[in-house]
Every structure is written in structure tokens, then in C-alpha cells.
Design a protein around this motif. Structure first.
Motif, PDB file in Angstrom:
ATOM      1  N   PHE A   1       0.790  -1.181   0.145  1.00 14.06           N
ATOM      2  CA  PHE A   1       0.053   0.065  -0.118  1.00 14.06           C
ATOM      3  C   PHE A   1       0.870   1.318  -0.042  1.00 14.06           C
ATOM      4  CE2 PHE A   1      -2.613  -3.279   2.408  1.00 14.06           C
ATOM      5  CZ  PHE A   1      -3.709  -3.291   1.072  1.00 14.06           C
ATOM      6  N   LEU A   2       1.682   1.129   0.961  1.00  9.47           N
ATOM      7  CA  LEU A   2       2.997   2.421   0.793  1.00  9.47           C
ATOM      8  C   LEU A   2       3.625   2.857  -0.631  1.00  9.47           C
ATOM      9  CD1 LEU A   2       4.045   4.771   2.527  1.00  9.47           C
ATOM     10  CD2 LEU A   2       5.892   3.192   3.017  1.00  9.47           C
ATOM     11  N   ARG A   3       3.837   1.880  -1.077  1.00 11.93           N
ATOM     12  CA  ARG A   3       4.613   1.904  -2.324  1.00 11.93           C
ATOM     13  C   ARG A   3       3.873   2.291  -3.455  1.00 11.93           C
ATOM     14  NH1 ARG A   3      10.178   1.585  -1.893  1.00 11.93           N
ATOM     15  NH2 ARG A   3      10.834   0.177  -0.394  1.00 11.93           N
ATOM     16  N   LYS A   4       2.676   1.741  -3.605  1.00  6.91           N
ATOM     17  CA  LYS A   4       1.548   2.194  -4.537  1.00  6.91           C
ATOM     18  C   LYS A   4       1.170   3.770  -4.394  1.00  6.91           C
ATOM     19  CE  LYS A   4      -0.075  -2.251  -5.497  1.00  6.91           C
ATOM     20  NZ  LYS A   4      -1.394  -3.043  -5.457  1.00  6.91           N
ATOM     21  N   GLY A   5       1.246   4.398  -3.239  1.00  6.52           N
ATOM     22  CA  GLY A   5       0.902   5.634  -2.855  1.00  6.52           C
ATOM     23  C   GLY A   5       2.092   6.540  -2.564  1.00  6.52           C
TER      24      GLY A   5
ATOM     25  N   LEU B   1      -3.247   8.077   7.440  1.00  3.06           N
ATOM     26  CA  LEU B   1      -4.553   7.560   7.894  1.00  3.06           C
ATOM     27  C   LEU B   1      -5.048   6.369   6.903  1.00  3.06           C
ATOM     28  CD1 LEU B   1      -6.033   7.105  10.651  1.00  3.06           C
ATOM     29  CD2 LEU B   1      -7.509   9.042   9.743  1.00  3.06           C
ATOM     30  N   LYS B   2      -5.063   6.728   5.826  1.00  7.56           N
ATOM     31  CA  LYS B   2      -5.692   5.936   4.784  1.00  7.56           C
ATOM     32  C   LYS B   2      -4.644   4.609   4.545  1.00  7.56           C
ATOM     33  CE  LYS B   2      -7.036   5.525   0.017  1.00  7.56           C
ATOM     34  NZ  LYS B   2      -7.305   6.339  -1.306  1.00  7.56           N
ATOM     35  N   ILE B   3      -3.513   4.679   4.419  1.00  6.66           N
ATOM     36  CA  ILE B   3      -2.567   3.638   4.439  1.00  6.66           C
ATOM     37  C   ILE B   3      -2.611   2.974   5.651  1.00  6.66           C
ATOM     38  CG2 ILE B   3      -0.166   2.837   4.103  1.00  6.66           C
ATOM     39  CD1 ILE B   3      -1.277   4.073   1.586  1.00  6.66           C
ATOM     40  N   SER B   4      -2.551   3.149   6.839  1.00  4.57           N
ATOM     41  CA  SER B   4      -2.946   2.380   8.091  1.00  4.57           C
ATOM     42  C   SER B   4      -4.220   1.699   8.158  1.00  4.57           C
ATOM     43  CB  SER B   4      -2.690   3.377   9.300  1.00  4.57           C
ATOM     44  OG  SER B   4      -3.692   4.173   9.441  1.00  4.57           O
ATOM     45  N   ARG B   5      -5.240   2.428   7.781  1.00 11.87           N
ATOM     46  CA  ARG B   5      -6.741   1.522   7.522  1.00 11.87           C
ATOM     47  C   ARG B   5      -6.491   0.696   6.619  1.00 11.87           C
ATOM     48  NH1 ARG B   5     -10.433   6.982   8.027  1.00 11.87           N
ATOM     49  NH2 ARG B   5     -10.309   6.994  10.718  1.00 11.87           N
ATOM     50  N   GLN B   6      -5.849   0.737   5.358  1.00  6.15           N
ATOM     51  CA  GLN B   6      -5.825  -0.493   4.334  1.00  6.15           C
ATOM     52  C   GLN B   6      -4.957  -1.440   4.955  1.00  6.15           C
ATOM     53  OE1 GLN B   6      -3.933   1.971   1.030  1.00  6.15           O
ATOM     54  NE2 GLN B   6      -6.044   1.918   0.008  1.00  6.15           N
ATOM     55  N   ARG B   7      -3.910  -1.307   5.645  1.00  4.54           N
ATOM     56  CA  ARG B   7      -3.082  -2.443   6.273  1.00  4.54           C
ATOM     57  C   ARG B   7      -4.045  -3.009   7.239  1.00  4.54           C
ATOM     58  NH1 ARG B   7       2.345   1.050   7.307  1.00  4.54           N
ATOM     59  NH2 ARG B   7       3.307   1.131   5.271  1.00  4.54           N
ATOM     60  N   LYS B   8      -4.538  -2.534   8.212  1.00  9.21           N
ATOM     61  CA  LYS B   8      -5.422  -3.098   9.152  1.00  9.21           C
ATOM     62  C   LYS B   8      -6.381  -4.034   8.522  1.00  9.21           C
ATOM     63  CE  LYS B   8      -8.534  -2.318  13.118  1.00  9.21           C
ATOM     64  NZ  LYS B   8      -9.060  -1.499  13.912  1.00  9.21           N
ATOM     65  N   ASP B   9      -7.117  -3.449   7.400  1.00  9.16           N
ATOM     66  CA  ASP B   9      -8.219  -4.008   6.920  1.00  9.16           C
ATOM     67  C   ASP B   9      -7.531  -5.359   6.128  1.00  9.16           C
ATOM     68  OD1 ASP B   9     -11.171  -4.020   5.682  1.00  9.16           O
ATOM     69  OD2 ASP B   9     -10.008  -4.239   3.784  1.00  9.16           O
ATOM     70  N   HIS B  10      -6.552  -5.220   5.431  1.00  5.39           N
ATOM     71  CA  HIS B  10      -5.961  -6.428   4.705  1.00  5.39           C
ATOM     72  C   HIS B  10      -5.663  -7.721   5.782  1.00  5.39           C
ATOM     73  CE1 HIS B  10      -2.478  -8.460   3.182  1.00  5.39           C
ATOM     74  NE2 HIS B  10      -3.361  -8.604   2.026  1.00  5.39           N
ATOM     75  N   ALA B  11      -4.857  -7.203   6.793  1.00  2.00           N
ATOM     76  CA  ALA B  11      -4.577  -8.240   7.877  1.00  2.00           C
ATOM     77  C   ALA B  11      -5.655  -8.815   8.874  1.00  2.00           C
ATOM     78  CB  ALA B  11      -3.506  -7.276   8.999  1.00  2.00           C
ATOM     79  N   VAL B  12      -6.722  -8.175   8.731  1.00  2.00           N
ATOM     80  CA  VAL B  12      -7.927  -8.750   9.464  1.00  2.00           C
ATOM     81  C   VAL B  12      -8.534  -9.585   8.553  1.00  2.00           C
ATOM     82  CG1 VAL B  12     -10.220  -8.034  10.475  1.00  2.00           C
ATOM     83  CG2 VAL B  12      -8.280  -6.544  10.816  1.00  2.00           C
ATOM     84  N   LYS B  13      -8.790  -9.289   7.399  1.00  2.00           N
ATOM     85  CA  LYS B  13      -9.636 -10.273   6.810  1.00  2.00           C
ATOM     86  C   LYS B  13      -8.897 -11.335   6.300  1.00  2.00           C
ATOM     87  CE  LYS B  13     -12.484  -6.695   4.310  1.00  2.00           C
ATOM     88  NZ  LYS B  13     -12.803  -5.694   3.046  1.00  2.00           N
ATOM     89  N   LEU B  14      -7.382 -11.208   6.052  1.00  2.00           N
ATOM     90  CA  LEU B  14      -6.570 -12.319   5.912  1.00  2.00           C
ATOM     91  C   LEU B  14      -6.398 -13.261   6.813  1.00  2.00           C
ATOM     92  CD1 LEU B  14      -5.138 -13.389   3.289  1.00  2.00           C
ATOM     93  CD2 LEU B  14      -2.889 -12.098   4.348  1.00  2.00           C
TER      94      LEU B  14
END
Length: 413
Positions: free
Chosen positions: A206-210, A243-256
Motif C-alpha cells: 500500500f505504501l509503495r503504490k501511494g 491514515l488511509k494507508i494504516s487503515r488499508q493495512r489493518k483491513d488487509h490483515a484482519v480479513k486475511l
């Protein structure tokens, strides 16, 4: 303990009062820390008593709820006790001496100082800070829980607004049927992880893309005059990007993590020391972007919720050891294929995942997940503590742990 978060809506004067309450909580916490530095023999209860002295001395401290002041003192003591524990464990490097907070972003109330409306859609803070009534917006329904189950209420300031967190005293468990599957996970930077079946999950990065948007936002901040309103607006925009990047990381970790736990009865993963790994400046950004630690935390959480066994194994030589014959095959980080003299030829991460699962099964024994009792299924008899060394956590139930020559789905479970 469940934590439900709602976004709040109010006027500017209310949000200014929230900021004042947060600054007061920071002042109390730093003052208690200074009190302990000057008097090292003081304990937790002495810090709580010191809050009354601060309230009598400073009128703005008296405006904050008394239990909120005590919660700030408890935060100071949490940092102190963590420092004492690190000294007793004799961990290498810095022991984490308590530091003063410069930019606190939350204030915590206990059972007083707030009142939840009957419709559970708004909350009123009753202390002298003047916060008043705030509207709540979120997807959670608080009608399922009693008021006495709410042990803490936090006001959290983020780049996109003010949030309210409710800490609810309830044990979350879900009964699921055993799947009969076991899995070993080898996390990486090329793929997010490779399991013991050879299945890989793409690293979202997520960080590399943004990164282009980040650099542009950072340049805008640096070009503004310090202390100006335009600089404040640019900093807020940059904060929203983070904040958007941190939320993307959390969402990915939770679902996976939820998907992995629900699909397997035993999950073995590496007990990585992320703090030591990020000291490599060439890989630090990529390691932090992968957020392996957050993925591990959610694996262990869902393991308790769904009553699965989670095992953290020692990662030493998992990539070098052959999963078929056990020989050590030296390879550099750039070598992505495992080739052994026994004829085993496979991907490096796939070989490591097989070794991780083999060590995980050797830790809990080859008795099968279906034969484990409820306590062991929850991990209460063999807990895996974050950051601890595996041999110090659990003892091997089956010390011999024969190697899995025929690698199949059943693996004895």
C-alpha cells in the motif's frame, strides 16, 4: 474485551474542548511521570493520589473528570512498569525508559464523566471541559450491551476528525466445526505469505503504490511557512494520507487472518523479531509496509475467537533446511529456489513454510486437533506470547516429532 469505534459530530467549540481535554490528560500523565522521576520509590497508588494534588493546584486540571485524571496516571505507570519488566528480563539494547509525551491524541474516561443517550446514538460528557453532547455514527449497535459492561470510553483525535471508542467487557467466542487442516505460513516481501500447500498471497504494498501522492503532500508541507494556516492544512492532508494507508493495512490483515484461521485447525508461523529486522535500512520500508506484526496479532486473536491452535516457531534455518531430508542448504537472500542433493527442488518460501509447519506440529504433538480438549484448543495450555522466544514459551509434547516424508493434506490431523 471488545472495542467499538464511532465517529463523532459536533460544532467547532466542542472539538476545541476535546482538544483541551486531551492536552490536560497529557499534562497529568507527564506530571505523574516527573513525580516518579523525582521520587523513584513511588508506586501506582501514589501516582493516583498525586492527581488530586494536581487538581487542587491547577484549575484546568480540576476541570477534567477525576477518573480521567486517574486513567492518565495509569498510562504513566504502564510505561514505568514496562521499563521495570524489561530491566528484570535483561533484554538487550535499550530498556524503554519512560518518555514525556509531546503530542498526545486521546483522553480516557472510566465509568463517570459521560452519559450515553437511550437511543445509543449520542453521548454527553458531563465534566467541566464543556464538551457536551456529541452525535455518534458507526456500524456497531450498542443496544446488545448493558451500560455497566462499558468499562472505558476514549476520545481519540485523528487527521479526519474525532472518534469515540467504547471498551466493552465481553468475551467473544464462536463455535465452528473442525476442518482437519493444518498450515504453515512463511511471510515475505515478494509475496505476502506462502503457505505449506504452495499457495501464495500477493503483497499489496500500500505504501509503495501511494508513494507518489505521499511525496507530493510532503513537498507541499515543506514549502509552507511554519506556523501558518496553510501549513496546518497541508499537514492535515498529509495526515489523512497516512491514515488511509494504516487503515488499508489493518483491513488487509484482519480479513486475511480471519480467512486463514477459519480454514485451518492449526496455524504455524514464524516468531520474527521485527524490531531487529527493520535495522536493515535497505529493507526497513518494505518490512514496515508489509505489517507482519499486525497480521500475527490478528492471527492470535482470531485463534482464540474460533478456538484454533496458533503456534509461533523459531524461524532459524527454516529457509536453509531441506524439508525432505533435513540437510542445510546455504543460500543467499537473492536465491529464490531451494535445490538439495536429495533431489528436492522447490520454491524457497514453499520449503520454509513446510519446515514451519513441521516445527509447529512438533511443538503441540501429533495427537490431532480433534483430540485436543477445549483449553488446549484455545491455546491456554501452550500460549504463544508476542516477542518471546519459543523454547521459553512451551515445551514439546512429542520431542521426537518424526519428519513428514509424505507431505499431504491430512498430516495426522
Amino acid at each position: 474485551m471488545l472495542v467499538f469505534e464511532f465517529k463523532t459530530y459536533g460544532n467547532s467549540s466542542q472539538f476545541d474542548a476535546v482538544g483541551e481535554a486531551i492536552r490536560t490528560a497529557q499534562f497529568v500523565r507527564n506530571s505523574c511521570l516527573r513525580y516518579w522521576i523525582d521520587n523513584p520509590k513511588k508506586n501506582k497508588y501514589d501516582l493516583n493520589k498525586y492527581c488530586a494534588v494536581l487538581a487542587a493546584t491547577f484549575p484546568f486540571a480540576d476541570e477534567l473528570n477525576s477518573q480521567a485524571r486517574q486513567a492518565s496516571a495509569e498510562r504513566a505507570w504502564a510505561a514505568i512498569s514496562r521499563f521495570y519488566e524489561n530491566c528484570k528480563k535483561k533484554i538487550p539494547g535499550k530498556k524503554g525508559y519512560p518518555q514525556f509525551h509531546k503530542d498526545c491524541r486521546s483522553v480516557e474516561y472510566k465509568s463517570t464523566g459521560w452519559k450515553l443517550d437511550p437511543d445509543r446514538r449520542s453521548i454527553t460528557f458531563t465534566d467541566k471541559k464543556g464538551i457536551g453532547k456529541l452525535k455518534l455514527k458507526g456500524t456497531r449497535d450498542l443496544h446488545f450491551y448493558q451500560i455497566n459492561q462499558i468499562k472505558r470510553v476514549r476520545l481519540v483525535k485523528r487527521a479526519d476528525g474525532i472518534y469515540v471508542q467504547f471498551c466493552i467487557d465481553v468475551n467473544r467466542t464462536e463455535n465452528t466445526e473442525p476442518t482437519g487442516n493444518t498450515i504453515g505460513l512463511d511471510v515475505g516481501l515478494k509475496e505476502y505469505y506462502t503457505d505449506s500447500y504452495g499457495v501464495t498471497v500477493e503483497n499489496p504494498k500500500f505504501l509503495r503504490k501511494g508513494e507518489r501522492v505521499f511525496k507530493r503532500s510532503q513537498r507541499r508541507v515543506s514549502k509552507k511557512v511554519k506556523g501558518s494556516k496553510n501549513r496546518g492544512k497541508a499537514r492535515q492532508t498529509l495526515g489523512k494520507r497516512h491514515l488511509k494507508i494504516s487503515r488499508q493495512r489493518k483491513d488487509h490483515a484482519v480479513k486475511l487472518a480471519r480467512c486463514v484461521v477459519q480454514s485451518n485447525d492449526l496455524i504455524a508461523y514464524e516468531d520474527l523479531r521485527i524490531k531487529n529486522m527493520v535495522q536493515n535500512h535497505c529493507l526497513a520500508k518494505s518490512i514496515n509496509d508489509a505489517s507482519w506484526y499486525q497480521f500475527r496479532v490478528w492471527l492470535e486473536y482470531f485463534g482464540k475467537v474460533f478456538q484454533r491452535v496458533t503456534v509461533a516457531v523459531n524461524p532459524q534455518y527454516t529457509s536453509q533446511e531441506c524439508s525432505s531430508c533435513g540437510e542445510i542448504v546455504k543460500k543467499t537472500l537473492s536465491t529464490r529456489t531451494h535445490a538439495c542433493q536429495c533431489g528436492c527442488l522447490m520454491d524457497r518460501d514453499f520449503n520454509a513454510a513446510r519446515n514451519i509447519l513441521s516445527r509447529g506440529l512438533g511443538t503441540v504433538g501429533h495427537t490431532g486437533t480433534l483430540a485436543l480438549d477445549a483449553n488446549n484448543a484455545l491455546g491456554e495450555l501452550t500460549p504463544t506470547l508476542v516477542g518471546e522466544i519459543l523454547p521459553q514459551q512451551v515445551g514439546s509434547v512429542n520431542k521426537e516429532s518424526p519428519r513428514l516424508d509424505s507431505w499431504g493434506v491430512s498430516t495426522g490431523l
